[in-house]
Design an enzyme around this catalytic site. Structure first.
Site, mmCIF file in Angstrom:
data_model
loop_
_atom_site.group_PDB
_atom_site.id
_atom_site.type_symbol
_atom_site.label_atom_id
_atom_site.label_comp_id
_atom_site.label_asym_id
_atom_site.label_seq_id
_atom_site.Cartn_x
_atom_site.Cartn_y
_atom_site.Cartn_z
ATOM 1 N N GLY A 1 -9.028 -16.544 93.359
ATOM 2 C CA GLY A 1 -10.350 -17.135 93.274
ATOM 3 C C GLY A 1 -10.247 -18.560 92.767
ATOM 4 O O GLY A 1 -9.241 -18.960 92.170
ATOM 5 N N CYS A 2 -11.289 -19.350 92.988
ATOM 6 C CA CYS A 2 -11.245 -20.761 92.591
ATOM 7 C C CYS A 2 -11.263 -20.919 91.075
ATOM 8 O O CYS A 2 -10.416 -21.615 90.507
ATOM 9 C CB CYS A 2 -12.394 -21.527 93.245
ATOM 10 S SG CYS A 2 -14.029 -20.788 93.046
#
Length: 315
Positions: free
Chosen positions: A115-116
């Protein structure tokens, strides 16, 4: 040999950016499904099993369905959803995360794209836990702001589509106020923390770019590490990396501010150690493009490694 790649979900935000990075390359052949047959399971299964590598840019449930359709053991899969980020049998696709992680990605047929927000958080915290500067039992807080593209089409419409009933003029929005964000398990699981971090995310009125910040009271930590100690641990962890950079303490001291859009369009991740030595306080900050190293760029990097190609190709 040309590698055949199918992006399942290529019309979405991440899928479009992955395709943009891959389409000019002569070492890849991009496979596409007829838009009219996107929901045809047989048509999807044919492409999923006929590709050398598949990149899934789908919601969690749809990603699980796609994986279930793959019965060809030779197909390599990169999943950009949250479905498999802590799942057994899947390799976490953050090559710079730890010694041996790059080789693990290269040798895997099932890779979960990070995920970012977790990319920035893990990059800052894991080296400190491994170096013994930050106890695994420590209560860690992480504050972050992302461009609205991180919320997908619905959130993009909120901020861009003036004809939408949900259009908003908000300059800034704090969210996940009940602390139930789906990235928390990923953050904890890949840093070695014993307790979930307190995650305070927000979205700003700009399309893409991200700042992830971990504040630390260094004077309260066992061993009372200094800013130099923290910086040295991070610099040692990412020495020689192409996409992860640790700013010098001099560079950090000279900055008056940090632009979340500063690395947009790149696959770079830059880490900063800000703080006041006299007060024993630090602000650890990660800067990245939520659609670059936080999504599509990371997927391309993982694809390159899994297929034995130049890791930086297309990046």
């Amino acid at each position: 040999m040309t590698v055949k790649v199918f992006i399942d979900g290529e019309a979405g935000t991440t899928g479009l950016q992955i395709r943009e990075r891959l389409s000019p390359r002569a070492d890849l052949q991009l496979l596409s499904i007829d838009p009219a047959r996107r929901k045809d399971a047989a048509a999807r299964a044919e492409l999923l099993n006929g590709a050398d590598a598949v990149i899934l840019c789908l919601p969690d449930d749809a990603a699980r369905e796609a994986v279930a359709l793959i019965d060809n053991p030779a197909v390599k899969v990169i999943d950009a959803s949250t479905a498999y980020r802590t799942a057994e049998g899947w390799t976490y696709g953050f090559p710079e995360m730890a010694a041996g992680q790059r080789a693990a990605v290269a040798g895997s047929s099932r890779v979960s794209n990070p995920g970012c927000y977790p990319t920035g958080f893990i990059a800052l915290v894991r080296p400190l836990v491994e170096a013994g500067l930050l106890p695994a039992s420590w209560p860690v807080t992480v504050n972050a702001v992302s461009g609205y593209s991180g919320g997908g089409r619905a959130m993009i419409a909120e901020f861009e589509d003036t004809t939408s009933a949900n259009f908003t003029h908000e300059p800034y929005r704090a969210y996940a106020l009940n602390l139930g964000h789906k990235h928390v398990g990923e953050m904890q699981g890949h840093t070695g923390l014993e307790h979930p971090p307190l995650f305070a995310p927000a979205v700003g009125r700009y399309a893409q770019g991200m700042i992830v910040e971990v504040p630390l009271q260094l004077s309260a930590l066992p061993g009372r590490p200094t800013l130099d100690d923290v910086h040295q641990a991070l610099a040692a962890a990412y020495a020689g990396e192409r996409f992860v950079e640790v700013a010098s303490l001099d560079e950090a001291r000279a900055l008056k501010g940090l632009d979340p859009e500063g690395l947009n369009g790149s696959n770079r991740l830059k880490l900063f150690v800000f703080g006041d030595p006299a007060r024993g306080q630090a602000r650890l900050v990660a800067l990245l493009d939520n659609l670059g190293k936080g999504a599509s760029g990371a997927a391309v990097q993982n694809l390159n490694l899994m297929c034995g190609l130049d890791e930086a190709a297309g990046l």
